[in-house]
Structure formats: structure tokens, C-alpha cells
Design a protein around this motif. Structure first.
Motif, short mmCIF file in Angstrom:
data_model
loop_
_atom_site.label_atom_id
_atom_site.label_comp_id
_atom_site.label_asym_id
_atom_site.label_seq_id
_atom_site.Cartn_x
_atom_site.Cartn_y
_atom_site.Cartn_z
N ARG A 90 -24.81 6.03 2.32
CA ARG A 90 -25.04 7.24 1.52
C ARG A 90 -26.22 8.04 2.06
NH1 ARG A 90 -24.34 3.57 -2.75
NH2 ARG A 90 -26.60 3.54 -3.08
N ALA A 91 -27.29 7.35 2.42
CA ALA A 91 -28.51 8.02 2.86
C ALA A 91 -28.28 8.86 4.12
CB ALA A 91 -29.61 6.99 3.11
N TYR A 92 -27.48 8.33 5.04
CA TYR A 92 -27.31 9.00 6.33
C TYR A 92 -25.90 9.57 6.52
CZ TYR A 92 -31.53 6.30 6.90
OH TYR A 92 -32.78 5.74 6.70
N ASP A 93 -25.11 9.51 5.45
CA ASP A 93 -23.77 10.09 5.47
C ASP A 93 -22.94 9.57 6.65
OD1 ASP A 93 -21.64 11.64 4.65
OD2 ASP A 93 -22.34 13.46 5.67
N VAL A 94 -22.82 8.26 6.73
CA VAL A 94 -21.99 7.63 7.75
C VAL A 94 -20.89 6.83 7.07
CG1 VAL A 94 -23.78 7.53 9.53
CG2 VAL A 94 -23.59 5.66 7.88
N ASP A 95 -19.73 6.78 7.69
CA ASP A 95 -18.58 6.10 7.10
C ASP A 95 -18.58 4.60 7.38
OD1 ASP A 95 -17.54 8.50 6.10
OD2 ASP A 95 -16.53 8.94 8.00
N THR A 96 -19.07 4.23 8.57
CA THR A 96 -19.05 2.83 8.96
C THR A 96 -20.38 2.42 9.57
OG1 THR A 96 -18.14 3.36 11.14
CG2 THR A 96 -16.56 2.84 9.40
N VAL A 97 -20.73 1.15 9.41
CA VAL A 97 -21.92 0.59 10.05
C VAL A 97 -21.56 -0.79 10.59
CG1 VAL A 97 -23.54 1.82 8.52
CG2 VAL A 97 -22.76 -0.49 7.91
N LYS A 98 -22.37 -1.28 11.50
CA LYS A 98 -22.21 -2.64 12.02
C LYS A 98 -23.31 -3.50 11.41
CE LYS A 98 -23.02 -3.24 16.43
NZ LYS A 98 -22.82 -3.21 17.90
N VAL A 99 -22.94 -4.65 10.87
CA VAL A 99 -23.91 -5.47 10.15
C VAL A 99 -24.01 -6.86 10.74
CG1 VAL A 99 -24.62 -6.32 7.89
CG2 VAL A 99 -23.28 -4.22 8.04
N PHE A 100 -25.24 -7.32 10.96
CA PHE A 100 -25.52 -8.69 11.36
C PHE A 100 -26.29 -9.34 10.23
CE2 PHE A 100 -25.18 -6.35 15.34
CZ PHE A 100 -24.40 -7.18 16.12
N GLY A 101 -25.78 -10.45 9.70
CA GLY A 101 -26.45 -11.13 8.60
C GLY A 101 -25.51 -11.45 7.46
N ASP A 102 -26.01 -12.21 6.51
CA ASP A 102 -25.24 -12.64 5.34
C ASP A 102 -25.26 -11.53 4.30
OD1 ASP A 102 -24.16 -13.82 3.11
OD2 ASP A 102 -25.52 -15.54 3.10
N LEU A 103 -24.10 -11.00 3.95
CA LEU A 103 -24.03 -9.90 3.00
C LEU A 103 -24.56 -10.27 1.62
CD1 LEU A 103 -20.55 -8.31 3.87
CD2 LEU A 103 -22.83 -7.44 4.44
N LYS A 104 -24.65 -11.57 1.33
CA LYS A 104 -25.16 -12.01 0.03
C LYS A 104 -26.69 -12.18 0.04
CE LYS A 104 -20.89 -14.48 -1.14
NZ LYS A 104 -20.29 -15.80 -1.49
N VAL A 163 -34.63 -6.68 6.66
CA VAL A 163 -33.50 -5.93 7.20
C VAL A 163 -34.04 -4.79 8.06
CG1 VAL A 163 -33.37 -4.47 5.13
CG2 VAL A 163 -31.38 -4.65 6.65
N LEU A 164 -33.36 -4.53 9.17
CA LEU A 164 -33.71 -3.43 10.07
C LEU A 164 -32.53 -2.48 10.14
CD1 LEU A 164 -35.33 -1.98 12.33
CD2 LEU A 164 -34.31 -3.62 13.95
N VAL A 165 -32.80 -1.21 9.84
CA VAL A 165 -31.78 -0.17 9.92
C VAL A 165 -32.04 0.62 11.19
CG1 VAL A 165 -30.73 1.82 8.81
CG2 VAL A 165 -31.70 -0.03 7.41
N ILE A 167 -29.53 -6.94 10.25
CA ILE A 167 -29.53 -5.64 10.92
C ILE A 167 -28.34 -4.81 10.46
CG2 ILE A 167 -29.23 -4.44 13.12
CD1 ILE A 167 -30.94 -6.48 14.44
N ILE A 168 -28.63 -3.57 10.12
CA ILE A 168 -27.60 -2.59 9.80
C ILE A 168 -27.64 -1.52 10.89
CG2 ILE A 168 -26.72 -0.92 8.12
CD1 ILE A 168 -28.20 -2.49 5.95
N ASP A 169 -26.63 -1.52 11.72
CA ASP A 169 -26.54 -0.57 12.83
C ASP A 169 -25.71 0.63 12.36
OD1 ASP A 169 -25.90 0.86 15.14
OD2 ASP A 169 -25.85 -0.92 16.40
N ALA A 170 -26.40 1.74 12.07
CA ALA A 170 -25.74 2.94 11.58
C ALA A 170 -25.41 3.91 12.71
CB ALA A 170 -26.62 3.64 10.54
N GLY A 171 -25.67 3.48 13.95
CA GLY A 171 -25.37 4.31 15.11
C GLY A 171 -26.53 5.18 15.53
N HIS A 172 -26.61 5.44 16.81
CA HIS A 172 -27.69 6.28 17.35
C HIS A 172 -27.61 7.69 16.76
CE1 HIS A 172 -30.51 6.64 20.98
NE2 HIS A 172 -30.62 7.78 20.32
#
Length: 260
Positions: free
Chosen positions: A157-171, A198-200, A219-224
Motif C-alpha cells: 500500500r505504501a509504495y503502490d506495488v502489486d507484488t513483492v518478494k519475501v524472505f522469512g516466515d510470514l508468521k 525486517v528490511l524493505v 526481507i521484503i523486496d518491493a523492487g528497485h
């Protein structure tokens, strides 16, 4: 206004001296005394972007990423970068880049605000002015403790992106977050030292991601482009509020690649 006068305003926001040593910021193509009536703002000076600036009859192309990184021995249409330089000159368009100087003074604060981070500190100190430390990225507290999955939705929502890549336990529950717009490979160790959970960021490879997760840093990779596109709207508003008689246009947001 002249190009020099507009550059003075840009320097107030993000002084060139704050750029990293390896970077290449400032007026890369053009004439300091050129009269500017229209500015076109984009993230990258691609051939498409330059064509759009020419079609809009812009006098100045303001970008985040530098058109020229390495020294040029030739400027001609047979060279990838040279072709773009020639196109700018043919259309009488100057080109100015605000890269790591904007990362230090602008991008980091803006990205942290979008995430609602508080009690922020510089993530990776790159320069000092007296007792004030400046640098890349920020680390601070999320508004409340949340699961990594909830944090992912907050990032989208913050960066208006549809998809992100996530490393880590979602819980996994996270409270302390680091943010580094652009490529964040080099700040993983900084985030760990700062006790971030967490690192965005963007541009995280497979091994970097799984190694960070194994050390307790999700890590949440929201793209360059995903985060750094904030540059366009921010700088458009900045120039509009500080100039008169100049038209300022921002390139429409469009991802440089697609997931199929």
C-alpha cells in the motif's frame, strides 16, 4: 529561470556533496545558462524517456539515476550511452541527475514516512556534517508490532506495488524495520547491526535473501523501481512549489518489466 538557477534549488534539497564517491551526479549534459521553461522528471534517462521529453519540448530532463556512470571516450550514435547524449543535444535538452545525494537527503525520509516509521536513525552513515550524520536508508519503529504478512501488505500500500518478494516466515512478528530504496544488498549487515527485524528494499538475490532470513532478518523486496519511483512525484511537487513560469511534468509511473 536558467538551468543554473534551477540547479541551485535542487542543491538546496540534495547537495551534490552528499553523493557517494563512486557516483556521478549533477549536470551531465547541457548548458548552465540555458533558459528553462519546461522540466521533465523521470527515474531513468532511457531512450524512451528522452523521446518523451523531446515530444513534450522539455528543456531539462531531471532523473534520479545518472545517464553517464563511466567516462566516455567517444560520443556518437554507435555507442549505447553516446546515442542518448546525442539525442539530448539534438533536442536542446539538458540532463541533470540526483542519485545518491537524493538517497541521502530525500528518498530515505520519504520512504520511511510512507511506512509510518518513527524514532528513525540513519541506516548506513556515508557522510558527516559537524555532529550530524547523513547516509543511506533509515531504521525505525513500525506503528505497532505486526506479522511479516501484515507488514507485506503495508509495504504494497505504501509504495503502490502489486507484488513483492519475501524472505522469512510470514508468521514472524516484526516491530523494528529498516528501509533502503533501490538496491539494498550492501545494507543487510547494517540492518542486522541495527537490530532490524525486517528490511524493505530491492534487488535482493537468492543467497542474500535466504542468508538474511537465517540470521533473523526478514526481507521484503518491493523492487528497485517499486520504491524509488517516489522521486518523480516528490521532485515534481518540490519544483512546482519553488518556481514560477516553469512547467513541470512527471513521467507516468510504469514498471520497467512484467511478471508473466
Amino acid at each position: 529561470m536558467t538551468c543554473r538557477e534551477i540547479i541551485a534549488l535542487l542543491q538546496e534539497q540534495s547537495p551534490e556533496e552528499f553523493a557517494c564517491d563512486w557516483d556521478n551526479v549533477g549536470l551531465l549534459v547541457g548548458d548552465f545558462e540555458q533558459v528553462i521553461s519546461k522540466v521533465y522528471i523521470a527515474l531513468d534517462a532511457t531512450e524512451e524517456t528522452i523521446a518523451e521529453a523531446a515530444e513534450q519540448k522539455a528543456d531539462l530532463l531531471l532523473t534520479h539515476h545518472p545517464l553517464i556512470f563511466k567516462g566516455l571516450k567517444k560520443v556518437n550514435t554507435q555507442d549505447f550511452t553516446g546515442k542518448r547524449v546525442v539525442k539530448l543535444i539534438q533536442n536542446n535538452i539538458s540532463c541533470y541527475a540526483m542519485h545518491t545525494n537524493f538517497d541521502v537527503r530525500g528518498m530515505a525520509e520519504l520512504a520511511a514516512e510512507r511506512m509510518g516509521l518513527t524514532d528513525c536513525a540513519v541506516l548506513d552513515v556515508t557522510c558527516e556534517r559537524g555532529d550530524v550524520c547523513e547516509g543511506i536508508g533509515r531504521v525505525g519503529k513500525l506503528p505497532e508490532e505486526m506479522t511479516l504478512k501484515t507488514c507485506v501488505e503495508r509495504v504494497k500500500r505504501a509504495y503502490d506495488v502489486d507484488t513483492v518478494k519475501v524472505f522469512g516466515d510470514l508468521k514472524q512478528c516484526v516491530k523494528r524495520a529498516a528501509i533502503c530504496p533501490g538496491s539494498g544488498k550492501s545494507v543487510i549487515s547494517c540492518a542486522l547491526r541495527a537490530s532490524a527485524e525486517v528490511l524493505v528494499t530491492g534487488d535482493i538475490d537468492h543467497h542474500e535473501g535466504i542468508d538474511a532470513a537465517d540470521q533473523g532478518l526478514a526481507i521484503i523486496d518491493a523492487g528497485h523501481y517499486g520504491v524509488e519511483k517516489l522521486f518523480i512525484s516528490y521532485m515534481a511537487q518540490y519544483l512546482k512549489s519553488r518556481t514560477k513560469g516553469i512547467e513541470v511534468l512527471g513521467q507516468p509511473v510504469k514498471q520497467p518489466f512484467r511478471y508473466l
